[in-house]
Design a protein around this motif. Structure first.
Motif, PDB file in Angstrom:
ATOM      1  N   TYR A   1      45.988  35.554  32.448  1.00 50.97           N
ATOM      2  CA  TYR A   1      45.495  37.032  32.533  1.00 50.97           C
ATOM      3  C   TYR A   1      44.138  36.955  33.304  1.00 50.97           C
TER       4      TYR A   1
ATOM      5  N   ASN B   1      37.061  33.208  34.073  1.00 50.70           N
ATOM      6  CA  ASN B   1      38.626  33.304  34.003  1.00 50.70           C
ATOM      7  C   ASN B   1      38.953  31.807  34.001  1.00 50.70           C
TER       8      ASN B   1
ATOM      9  N   ASP C   1      40.848  38.756  33.781  1.00 44.89           N
ATOM     10  CA  ASP C   1      40.197  39.969  33.427  1.00 44.89           C
ATOM     11  C   ASP C   1      38.777  39.910  34.158  1.00 44.89           C
TER      12      ASP C   1
ATOM     13  N   ARG D   1      35.521  40.206  31.951  1.00 46.42           N
ATOM     14  CA  ARG D   1      35.276  38.866  31.136  1.00 46.42           C
ATOM     15  C   ARG D   1      33.950  38.405  31.275  1.00 46.42           C
TER      16      ARG D   1
ATOM     17  N   HIS E   1      46.684  40.809  35.969  1.00 46.66           N
ATOM     18  CA  HIS E   1      45.280  41.214  35.942  1.00 46.66           C
ATOM     19  C   HIS E   1      45.150  42.847  35.729  1.00 46.66           C
ATOM     20  N   GLY E   2      44.004  43.298  35.431  1.00 49.43           N
ATOM     21  CA  GLY E   2      43.332  44.486  35.028  1.00 49.43           C
ATOM     22  C   GLY E   2      43.128  45.001  36.259  1.00 49.43           C
TER      23      GLY E   2
END
Length: 345
Positions: A337, A145, A339, A342, A176-177
């Motif tokens: 953002y 990230n 993730d 990722r 964020h997720g």
């Protein structure tokens, strides 16, 4: 990534050729073959240790197609810290296994090994505990990230908590997720991760502060400006704005400056990319920018540094145009953002 692939035997040479062909589409790959088994597309070496030494500082990853012991002896005298060492991977010349030996998380060796194994039909042998257990790794999350790890000791302690099935706190103002099961934004935790730029924020007894590398510099300069002058101007501007220089990820300017030696030298020293835009692209950027008729007549855009920073980052200005000795500097912050799924590569 700058990837160096070393091979010793004829079978290893053939495998290195396949690996380079696959990786060359997205990365800069160079092959180095022992002098007895080489080809026209590879550099020749007689002493592996000497050749590795010459390449060590400017390579992001080494792939050795040989025995683990040979690879270890080649890199061992050159190793520094976990944060700085390149990824090191070993493949046997029969093409059965791909083994990340060094910098599995921060250097991306684990992910690179998995990608290679999928492409070549090998088996990736991953030994880091969090990966083996399919658990959250603070190192991998940070690298994937674009986050700066400010405390390796704290990162190690958090990884240990994850392995012990202890909840780890998480705090951030960025979008964020869904969090992985190992992290929580609620309750009281002894250890935790804070993603942000405030140096005095410490929500946990052991806080790992991860800082976004999301600053884009917009730079304008007179023709013939030296790299030293650019460096001085940037350092002063960032210091006065309270922006950590490590957060800078890119530099942007007008296409008229694409071959400006001072700018290229500055970017080369910091190992960051220089992006350029046409006057038309810059003038199409919406925003409140400091306008100069002289700059417009000279370049075709009324402001180079502010407009290029905003255009490149896709975000907002955090440092308006600042001038030092013929160099103008602005900075914009790209949106963040986070993730959790990722990957590094």
């Amino acid at each position: 990534m700058n990837i160096a692939i070393f091979s010793v035997t004829e079978k290893g040479r053939q495998l290195s050729e396949r690996a380079a062909e696959f990786l060359g589409g997205e990365h800069k790959v160079s092959r180095y073959c022992f002098h007895k088994h080489t080809d026209d597309n590879a550099a020749v070496f007689w002493n592996m240790g000497s050749m590795v030494g010459r390449l060590f500082k400017r390579s992001d990853a080494f792939i050795f197609v040989c025995a683990c012991g040979i690879a270890v002896r080649a890199v061992a005298p050159l190793l520094g810290t976990k944060a700085d060492d390149p990824a090191v991977i070993v493949m046997d010349d029969s093409g059965r296994f791909v083994i990340p030996v060094l910098s599995g998380h921060i250097g991306g060796a684990n992910r690179l090994a998995e990608v290679l194994a999928d492409a070549l039909g090998n088996t990736a042998v991953i030994t880091t505990a969090t990966d083996v257990g399919g658990q959250f790794s603070p190192d991998s999350f940070a690298v994937a990230n674009g986050l700066i790890i400010t405390d390796l000791a704290a990162a190690k302690e958090i990884a240990a908590e994850v392995l012990d099935d202890e909840k780890v706190g998480f705090s951030t103002e960025y979008r964020h997720g869904g969090l992985p099961d190992e992290l929580t934004e609620f309750g009281i935790c002894r250890t935790g991760i804070y993603v942000g730029t405030e140096t005095d924020v410490k929500p946990f007894d052991v806080t790992l502060r991860l800082v976004p590398r999301n600053i884009v510099l917009g730079i304008g300069c007179k023709k013939g400006t030296s790299a030293e002058a650019v460096e001085t101007a940037v350092s002063r501007a960032l210091a006065e704005a309270g922006i950590d220089a490590e957060r800078v990820r890119e530099v942007a300017t007008i296409d008229l400056k694409a071959q400006e030696e001072g700018l290229l030298g500055f970017c080369g020293r910091r190992e960051i990319e220089l992006r350029t835009y046409t006057p038309e692209e810059l003038m199409a950027v919406n925003g409140d920018f400091d306008s100069s008729e002289f700059v417009r007549e000279t370049t075709g855009a009324d402001n180079v540094c502010e407009r290029s920073a905003v255009l490149c980052s896709g975000g907002k200005l955090v440092l308006r145009k600042t001038a030092f000795d013929g160099v103008t500097v602005a900075a914009a912050e790209a949106p963040v953002y986070l993730d959790f799924e990722r990957n590094v590569l």
